[in-house]
Design a protein around this motif. Structure first.
Motif, short mmCIF file in Angstrom:
data_model
loop_
_atom_site.label_atom_id
_atom_site.label_comp_id
_atom_site.label_asym_id
_atom_site.label_seq_id
_atom_site.Cartn_x
_atom_site.Cartn_y
_atom_site.Cartn_z
N GLY A 11 0.82 -1.21 0.00
CA GLY A 11 0.00 0.00 0.00
C GLY A 11 0.85 1.26 0.00
O GLY A 11 0.53 2.24 -0.69
N ILE A 12 1.93 1.24 0.77
CA ILE A 12 2.84 2.40 0.79
C ILE A 12 3.48 2.58 -0.58
O ILE A 12 3.60 3.71 -1.08
N LEU A 13 3.89 1.48 -1.20
CA LEU A 13 4.47 1.55 -2.54
C LEU A 13 3.48 2.14 -3.53
O LEU A 13 3.84 2.93 -4.40
N LEU A 14 2.21 1.78 -3.40
CA LEU A 14 1.17 2.33 -4.28
C LEU A 14 1.07 3.84 -4.11
O LEU A 14 0.93 4.57 -5.10
N VAL A 15 1.15 4.33 -2.87
CA VAL A 15 1.11 5.77 -2.62
C VAL A 15 2.29 6.46 -3.29
O VAL A 15 2.14 7.53 -3.91
N VAL A 16 3.46 5.84 -3.20
CA VAL A 16 4.65 6.42 -3.85
C VAL A 16 4.47 6.46 -5.36
O VAL A 16 4.77 7.48 -6.00
N VAL A 51 10.97 7.16 2.43
CA VAL A 51 9.96 6.11 2.28
C VAL A 51 10.49 5.00 1.38
O VAL A 51 10.33 3.80 1.67
N VAL A 52 11.15 5.40 0.29
CA VAL A 52 11.74 4.41 -0.61
C VAL A 52 12.83 3.63 0.11
O VAL A 52 12.94 2.40 -0.04
N ASN A 53 13.64 4.32 0.91
CA ASN A 53 14.66 3.63 1.70
C ASN A 53 14.02 2.60 2.62
O ASN A 53 14.53 1.48 2.77
N ALA A 71 0.50 6.99 7.22
CA ALA A 71 -0.24 8.27 7.30
C ALA A 71 0.61 9.41 6.77
O ALA A 71 0.09 10.29 6.06
N ALA A 72 1.91 9.41 7.09
CA ALA A 72 2.78 10.48 6.60
C ALA A 72 2.88 10.45 5.08
O ALA A 72 2.80 11.50 4.42
N ALA A 73 3.05 9.27 4.50
CA ALA A 73 3.13 9.15 3.04
C ALA A 73 1.83 9.58 2.38
O ALA A 73 1.83 10.22 1.33
N THR A 74 0.72 9.23 3.00
CA THR A 74 -0.57 9.65 2.46
C THR A 74 -0.69 11.17 2.44
O THR A 74 -1.15 11.77 1.46
N GLY A 75 -0.27 11.80 3.53
CA GLY A 75 -0.32 13.26 3.59
C GLY A 75 0.55 13.92 2.53
O GLY A 75 0.15 14.91 1.90
N MET A 76 1.74 13.36 2.30
CA MET A 76 2.62 13.92 1.28
C MET A 76 2.05 13.72 -0.12
O MET A 76 2.20 14.58 -1.00
#
Length: 422
Positions: A11-16, A51-53, A71-76
């Motif tokens: 999910g985080i990768l999808l946000v990126v 985030v990538v790291n 949550a931080a990645a979503t906000g960015m």
């Protein structure tokens, strides 16, 4: 690697990837001259690098809890959505000319005086520091530089925005480039990266007046400046400059993660309170007692009594006031202001000064707060006011001479564009 709110690494990768796609969409929509797109790319790199790291299993910024990252990645990502919306709602022009700049009939002697004074201060400080400064860490270097270190950095940044005013005569150009050389040397010696924002802003605005441009120059120059920023970041921390270090620049993920963890679960939203405090803090201290900065409040919340500095974040401030919708609105407004200023930048020397300053300040304040943004813009306005008051009109010309001067400016512009195209 599943966060506490259920968002997995996938999910985080999808946000990126969504954020990367949005920046690419902005570039396709607005062309290679778009300044807001470049800022979005800069934000993408410095916000999502850690985030990538994390996704690659590399070391990330000290203190970041993995549960904060979703949550931080979503906000960015929401911030990039806001910038993307600003570009689509208010498209940037693609053709600019120098007629409005050439039509200014005033002389600005105080600009050259300012550049000479800034150069003198930088040279004096560099000589005073001597060769032993290289052995000190960043904090000791700043202390050795004296109490006016950060005041100099701000004023030097604003003084650099007078490039288009200075380039109109040879003496002005010499004073400007002397200032740039001493300012850059000062920053390199003291491991400061502020000059990079200035170079980027001036380069992007100078490209606006070229008839034909390609995407390669900004990419190459941006890559070179990013490599330089990585080197300076590594020099400040005393670590090796590698790929992981390059992606870990800045502390946006730490600040955003810490704030999204605390608001509104443990603390209520501020509902615009930090922006009111920022406006009030612009008043003289004898009139309104200044409030503690958000950066100071962060240190006292995370590590009370510590002398470390984490900066802050425009996205974190927007979130602590209104949540994700606050991030969307704030970055939409910032992108709108940038687009409007760029579209008017060729109308006068004042217009392009405002656009250059806003670009520099916005990039610089990404890891700051609204007070820094507003104060720098206010200082920039006051500085231009002083420069304007100390200027005077050139000798009056007849209507016929004005027509000839304007026609000459048109011919000069055509020659300049032809040279840039060649």
């Amino acid at each position: 690697m599943t966060a506490s709110n259920g968002l997995s690494a996938a999910g985080i990768l999808l946000v990126v990837l969504v954020s990367l796609a949005l920046v690419a969409l902005m570039a396709l929509r607005s062309g290679s001259k778009s300044i807001t797109t470049f800022i979005a790319g800069y934000f993408l790199l410095f916000a999502f690098g850690p985030v990538v790291n994390y996704l690659l299993g590399n070391e990330i910024y000290f203190g970041i809890e993995p549960s904060w990252i979703p949550a931080a990645a979503t906000g960015m990502c929401v911030a990039i959505i806001g910038m993307c919306a600003g570009i689509f709602l208010f498209p940037q022009r693609q053709q600019f000319d120098r007629l409005g700049l050439a039509a200014d009939d005033r002389t600005y002697p105080s600009v050259a005086v300012l550049h000479i004074a800034m150069s003198g201060y930088a040279i004096f400080t560099i000589v005073k520091l001597g060769g032993s400064i290289a052995e000190l860490d960043k904090i000791k270097k700043v202390l050795a530089a004296g109490p006016y270190h950060y005041d100099y950095l701000l004023l030097a940044m604003l003084a650099s925005a007078f490039f288009f005013t200075s380039e109109r005569d040879r003496f002005g150009r010499c004073c400007f480039w002397l200032h740039v050389a001493t300012y850059t040397t000062y920053c390199l010696i003291l491991d400061e990266r502020d000059f990079i924002f200035v170079f980027v802003s001036l380069f992007l605005h100078a490209r606006l007046f070229r008839k034909k441009v390609t995407v390669w120059p900004p990419l190459l120059i941006g890559s070179a400046l990013f490599a330089l920023a990585t080197y300076l970041f590594a020099a400040r921390s005393g670590e090796e400059a590698d790929t992981a270090q390059a992606l870990n620049q800045g502390s946006l993920l730490f600040v955003d993660g810490f704030i999204t963890e605390r608001y509104p679960t443990f603390l209520p939203y501020r509902w615009g309170g930090t922006y009111v405090d920022a406006l009030a803090s612009l008043a003289p201290s004898w009139l309104v007692a200044p409030s503690p900065t958000l950066a100071d409040q962060l240190v006292q919340s995370y590590a009370p009594g510590s002398h470390s500095g984490y900066g802050f974040s425009l996205t974190a401030e927007a979130y602590m006031n209104f949540g994700f919708i606050g991030i969307l609105v704030v970055f939409l407004l910032l992108a709108t202001c940038q687009q409007k200023l760029v579209n008017r930048c060729d109308r006068s020397l004042f217009s392009i000064y405002c656009s250059v300053v806003f670009t520099v300040v916005w990039m610089y304040a990404m890891r700051g707060e609204s007070f820094q943004l507003l104060k720098a813009l206010l200082d920039g306005a006051l500085l231009y006011g002083i420069v304007s008051i100390t200027s005077w009109r050139r000798a009056r010309t007849t209507r016929s001479n004005r027509f000839k001067a304007t026609r000459g400016a048109v011919q000069d512009t055509k020659v300049s564009l032809a040279d840039n195209t060649a």
